[in-house]
Structures are given as structure tokens and as C-alpha cells.
Enzyme design. Sequence first.
Site, PDB file in Angstrom:
ATOM      1  N   ALA A  19     -12.242 -11.369 -37.301  1.00 13.43           N
ATOM      2  CA  ALA A  19     -12.529 -10.077 -36.668  1.00 13.43           C
ATOM      3  C   ALA A  19     -11.766  -9.943 -35.355  1.00 13.43           C
ATOM      4  CB  ALA A  19     -14.026  -9.925 -36.435  1.00 13.43           C
ATOM      5  N   PHE A  41     -16.176 -18.221 -47.843  1.00 13.43           N
ATOM      6  CA  PHE A  41     -16.834 -19.360 -47.182  1.00 13.43           C
ATOM      7  C   PHE A  41     -15.916 -20.577 -47.106  1.00 13.43           C
ATOM      8  CE2 PHE A  41     -20.006 -16.842 -49.582  1.00 13.43           C
ATOM      9  CZ  PHE A  41     -20.484 -16.127 -48.490  1.00 13.43           C
ATOM     10  N   GLU A  44     -19.434 -18.080 -38.083  1.00 16.47           N
ATOM     11  CA  GLU A  44     -19.897 -19.431 -38.351  1.00 16.47           C
ATOM     12  C   GLU A  44     -20.912 -19.925 -37.323  1.00 16.47           C
ATOM     13  OE1 GLU A  44     -15.877 -21.166 -40.430  1.00 16.47           O
ATOM     14  OE2 GLU A  44     -15.886 -20.866 -38.277  1.00 16.47           O
TER      15      GLU A  44
END
Lengths: 735, 208
Positions: A517, A246, A697
Site C-alpha cells: 500500500a 499470503f 502483517e
Amino acid sequence: MKFDQPATTNPIDQERVVTRPHTRIEGPLKVTGQAPYAYEYRLPEAPTYGFVLGAGVARGRITAIDTAAAEAAPGVLLVLTHENMPAQGASDTPVPQQEDASPQLAGPEIRHYHQAVAFVVAETFEQARAAAHLIRVTYDVTPGQFTLADTLEEGKEPDDAADSVVGDFEEAFGAAAVTVDLTYTTPDQSQAPMEPHATIAHWEGEELTVHTAHQVVHWVKRGLAMTLKVPQKNVRVISAYVGGGFGTKLLFFSDAVLSAAAARVLGRPVKTALQRPLIFNNTSHRAATIQRVRLGADHAGNLSAVGHDTWTGNLPGGDSEPACEQTKYLYAGPNRQIRTRQSELDLPPGASMRAPGEAVGMLAIEGAMDELAEKLGVDPVELRLMNDVQFDPEKGPKRPFSSRKLAQALRTGARAFGWDGRPRTPRERQEGEWLIGYGVASAFRTNLVKPSGATVRLEPGGTLTVETQMTDIGTGSYTILGQVAAEMLGLTLEQVQVRLGDSEYPASSGSGGSWGANSASAGVYAACDALRRDLAKQAGYPYADAVFRSGKVWQGAECTELSELAGKEGVSATGSMTYGDLDEQFAQAGFGAHFVEVRVNAHTAEIRVNRALSVVGAGRILNPVTARSQCLGGMTMGIGSALMEELHVDHDLGLFVNHDLGEYHVPVHADIPDMDVIFLDELDDASSPLRAKGLGELGISGVGAAVANAVYNATGVRVRDFPITLDKILAGWDD
Amino acid sequence: MTPPTAPQGAAPSEGPQPVPATLPVTLTVNGQERTLELDPRVSLLDTLREHLHLTGTKKGCDHGQCGACTVLLDGQRVLSCLTLAVMHDGQAVTTIEGLGTPDDLHPLQDAFIRHDGYQCGYCTPGQLCSSVGTLDEIARGVPSHVTADLDDVRFSADELRERLSGNLCRCAAYPNIIAAVSEVHASQNGASQNGTAQPGAAQNGVGQ
Ligand code: FES
Ligand code: FES
């Protein structure tokens, strides 16, 4: 390979493996406790245990540090302090860095509470912990500045959040038919991943290996080398499983630096996990903000003036919390003034936490849009649709968005959620003792891409191995990268092995800023592209004709088995993806919409989330299982930011007082209902060959505002001082 | 303001303490009897992780605030960081490694994979052990804060959410965990009306 032209047809478009809902390939290891996290490696040599002692003051100097009792304590092997710490690279800021020297125990000066002041290494954890508490530290305390609100005059424009000024905002705002002028505050927040920062360090001669919990392997490798003054090639970093990051594991902290330094002194492995109550003040957090949003519109709701100012603070040299950045891109409006001002505070270091900027900036701008809609008497969904814009509002039509499905997300979400059936006015709906409210907000998160590389090896037997420094912090990297490689080579996911998080592999984007990703997949794409070319050539087929399918490479009806091409040795290829200027030509961001229903107790003002829906346009969804989980995770953290997450500052002593998981409240099972995610069909040609965009996010960016708007709809009380706790609602009812 | 002379948690102490004695303790861990000589300060959690090298049980906070260290002690869930190994001589501990293996998964482990009831995986062993304990508590009629009728304890998603709330998941796999545990409960009880599995999760999860 360089991605500098929008994507054209490529093997990923087959979507035989990519986009399919594969469960995580490392799942069996995780659910059986077999996946090794940093602290859990077993070395041939028995480890020693490190324990970090944090400063008991926020600012000052150590005048004396008495370690005699600790050194004499049972099992103690070493006590490091600033007096005997080996030489380190220097840094001109007390804020730990991504990939530069970040010294620990560098001198007697204390720059923040719980800064490491001593490091005890002992044969056992219990011995190290007990000995640490025998150390006596005497400080000369310097007064510090711990209150953001007292520093607003001193704020400077930060390098990482430049002013955006278009037209004449003040004049337009003054002339607007309908305006809102609202101030919001968001508190300091903690990333609080469940795995503490942890490291095992050991040296063989001049060569250091660290198993450490980190998001970007090549950053910590370089940073540690610079800190310890050793060549980068002598440092190996392994971060194969990471228990959440995070943002906080983008930096490296005392566990890594001090374990490595002590292991070198002792000639034995040292393992250290930061104790939970230290993490909140010792490592990084999201800095508090004060935000002022001014919006001006005509009677219909068309924005003429968009103003968003943010004040935030940090230690000198630290980044800003750029809470206005999304406002540069979110809505149309010819006159704009968007500014961040950063002042110096003596609180612990502020740094990245999930969606830096947007996560708290959206609370303000999307709250203000709700208030403007109410003033105008228009549906808040309609107001957003009316001000949607297909190009960067600052730069104009010459910089279009690469893809932007905000309108579709709002419409789809409104339908799916039953927005039409919402209570139109505050306190309109009550069920028993519960007031029911609906809220909506847009979702926005900048899309970022980073260079990334990989090696792929066709093994004898025809299976494929992927190796890259990329990390999987829960994001699904293992699975997604396996899917990309399988798609490229015409294999099944079961035929692909993925190895991550080792600096011996090609450098990767790592995980952060939602870039992981997409970027790491593009790196695997590049490596697979190189391998495909090799294999086609070996098979004697022109590359343009070669089709990889079912474990074979085909030219028309003719084919060759990949296992045959692999031979006894296997065939490998390495590639990496870099980027041109498509991100300058096109504004790139993920868009979406959040819809939330809350219930608020009419007597106690207890707030519960009944349901939540996020509609997401984030380009190609590489794996809907892991993508959905990323969205749920973001939504949950956003609900946390709206309703409970707050590091409480002791304004006299300069620390976050609630520095543990009992007092820093994060959402628990009972706080989170069933939630829904809808992915819109979207391909973003300008983002990468995968046509994907960042996703991790987007879930957090806006959902808190939807919660706040729903709470208003239920209660009639606008709370602009986050988190929204029941005392603030009750105070509103009293007024 | 008086400058503190000692850091957080530091209690005044008179020099080095005596070498701590060790105590023998025998535990049955995942069905195997293990005898250890332990510093009495060693938590059950660190006994498992550092002495028996069963690192599946996680340390998230080391003081009872996160649930990552949940194991089953004589069949009941406990926070292994909050108890000392020497207090449990002769008792049986089941850890995540004892629930199942990659080749022979416990139904809950299998359901967690199919429903994506995890992300980073760090809270997962605790969630799983806690789920095993929870289903057993409900079956035994142990009530919770949300139980309406204390004499009639029934399975529901809200019961699960309440009882699993001591197991934090910062990745927030919560809805998927509830779906996974609900599905296992339903299949074990041969009734589907109790299942609250989310259709979305179920479809996504079984995609292979
Ligand atoms: S480690 Fe035991 S409750 Fe957190
Ligand atoms: S899966 Fe990461 S904390 Fe639960």
C-alpha cells in the site's frame, strides 16, 4: 522521483480523500461474481486443461515413467514429463524463485514430495484428471532428512538473517538477577489462500500471455521469461484479481511454467489450477522453527541480556524463516545475542508466509517476556514499557526509529481492554465450566518500501485513470490507489478509475512484506506529481502556486477546469518512486499491542477466544476500512497459528500429511469473535511521502503470543510447542 | 520401505478407458433454462464455470472442504463441487450472478460492500450464497449444533458463525461478514435487537 529526505507538507496532507473510510471501489464486481480471477478469463479460442501429477516420494530419482495409457486416454493432447519437457533455464536450487528461472520437470531427480513429475493436457478437465491417474511412475528412493530437531548441529548462519552480537551476552545473562531460558517450537504452516495457484497461458507466435494468480507482476514476468528462455518483452502477465496470496504467490509454480510450456507445444491455450491437495506439498510453506529465548533482567525488570536463537531448515538454496529478526529491535538491553541457524531438509520448499520471521518469532519472544514478568512479579504491560527504546538497540541512538508508538499502543490497549480488571494469577477466574484468561503481547513488523511506478491519465471529460502493475490481493490496492490519485488531482474517488495487475503498465512494488500500500501509493504519488506539473504549466500557473481542487487547478481565485486541460486527447504522465537511504538512517517498523481474552473449558481444555483487540501504530492509515480488515485478517491468522495451524510432517516419508483444507485447520467463522482494532494517530516522515507504514502483517505479529499468554493465565499451563491444542493443556494438568 | 510405484491417488487401471458418453441435462440457472450435453463426471461447479461461463461461483478445493462453490439448488445451499450436474436434471440453480448485479445488488451484497465483508473476494460468492441459505434455514426453524432449544430456532450471531463455518475465508473477513448478515437479518425482520453489527464496522463501511 526519489524519496531521500523526510517528507514535508504535500497534497496528501489535505486528507480529503486519503484516510477517509471509502468502501472498496471494486466491491460491486466482487460481490456479484464479476471480478475475473486468473482461471476465469474467456479467450477467443477454447482452452485446454492441464493437470499436474505430483511425486509420490520425497527424495529420489524417477527410474521409469510410463505415460502410454495416459497418452491414449480420451481427449488427451499432451503429456509432459522430464523426458520430453522443452529446454528451460537452469536453477541451482529446487526452491522456486521470485524472478529467476524455476524449471519444472527438469530431470528425473525428485527433491520434494508432490514435486511435479508429469503434466497432462486434455480437451476437458475431467479427461486430464482421469488420464493423470493412468501414469505409472517408478522411483529409486533416497533417504532424506525430514526432522529439523536432528539437524541442529549442522545449521549455518543464513545470508538473510545475520547474527547480531552486542556486548557480552553470556556474561550478562550469567550475572543477571532474574532470568528465563525457554525453548519454543513452531510447526510448518501453510498460507492456504482460498484461490488455488492458477494460470491460463496462450501464445500468439512468439508472444506469451499468462493470466496468473500472483502478487508481484514483474517478478513472474521475468521469472517465466528466464524459465522458458524467451525475451522478457515477449511475456505479458495479467493478475488483475488475486484470491489471496499470503506470500505463496510471490513465487511461481508448476501451473504457470507447465501451462506456458504446453501451450507453446500445442499452439492452444492451456489453463491449470493446482488441485488443492497438491498445493500444500507442491508449493511453498512457512518452515518450522525451534527457538531458544534467554532474557536476563535486574530485579526491577530492566533487561541486561537479550538472547534469541532460531533453528530452521529448508531445501538447499532456500531462504530462512528468520524468527529472531524482531528481537534485534523490540527491546532495550546492552548485551545481545541474536542468531539464526539454517540446516538442509528434504521437505517441500519453505518460503514467505505472512510476516516471515515475526509471525512465529513473536510467539517466542513475547511468550518469554510474559514468563519474565511473572517471575519478576510485574505487570507484563509494565515490563514492556520499561524496556521500550526509541533507537535501534544494536546500532545505538545514532539510528533512531522513524516512529515508534509501542508504549502508546500498550497504554491505549490496556485502557480500552480493561487490562486492570484482568485475573492476576493463573486459574483465578472461572465462569461456570470455563476458565477465563487475559494475555498481552507487543506487535512488531519491519517496515519495507520498494520502488514502484504508475501512469496516470487525465481523460477527456476530466476523469482520471491510474494504471500500474500493482496487485490487489485483498489488501485494498484498487481503492487506496484511487484515493491517492483523487487527492493529488483534487478529484473525488468516483472520478478515478484504477487498473491493476497488467505487465503492460509501469512496474510496481507488488504486494508482499506489507510494503504494497505504501510503496504503490508512492508510485502513484510520483506519477500524479508529474501530471500536476504538466497541468499547472498548461494552465500557465507556477507549480508552487497551483492548487488542485474540485476538478480544477487554481492559482489564487483564478482557475482552469481539468477537463479543459485534458482536451480531446487527454494528458498522461508516468512516474515512479525510488528510495534513498532513509531506511538506513532510521530504523523503521510498525508497532502495536495485542490484548486477548480466552476461555478454556475446565474439563476438556477446549480453548475459545472471547475477544481480541489490536492497537496499531502504522503511520498514516490510508483507508481505515481496508486497513481494519487487514488487521482482522492478520489477527485471525495469528489466532490460527497459536491454536490450530500445523502441517504434520511424516518423518519417514517426508511429506506434510494433512495436505488439504479439511485436515490443515485454519480458523473458521465459529473460531473468531467480534474483534477490535484501534489505530493510533501517527505520521512517519521517513517512510514515504504518504507518511504511511506497512500494516498487512502487523496484525499477525504478536497476537498468537497474546493468545498463548491468555491460555496460561486461564489454565496455569505454559505450552511452548505450537499450536496450543487441548491435549497439551490436559497433559499439563496431569503433571 | 518399499518404493511406491504409483503417485498419490493413482489406482491400477487397465489401459485407456472407453470414451465417456455424454448425458443431456437441463438446469434452470438463475431463471434461465439451459440444456447441456455433459460428460457425467462434470461437477455442478464445473458446469457453471466451464460450460456456462458463470465464473462467479469459485473453486477453492473441489472436494467439499472450503465452501467457495456454494450455490442454491432449489433454494437450498449446496457445495456445487460435491455433486454432479447430471444428478440435477430439471432442478433450479441460483448462483451469485443470479442474486444481483452491480447495478441491482441483493441486500446482502450491498451489506457486504458496506461492512467490508470480504478482502480478496474469492470466498465471497460462496459466503453470500451460504448466507442467503442460512437466513432461510433459520427462518424455517432448521436447528444447528448451537441451537439451545430445537423447537425455538432464533437468529443470533453465534447461529450465523456456526452455520457459516463451512465457508472458509483465509482473508478472515469473518467479523465483517457476521455484521453484514446480521444487519440484513435485522432490516428484513424489522427488529434491531437481533442485529449484532459491530459499530466499528458499520461506521467504517458507510463512509462514502
Ligand atoms: S470448492 Fe466446493 S467446497 Fe471447496
Ligand atoms: S475474502 Fe479472501 S478468502 Fe474470503
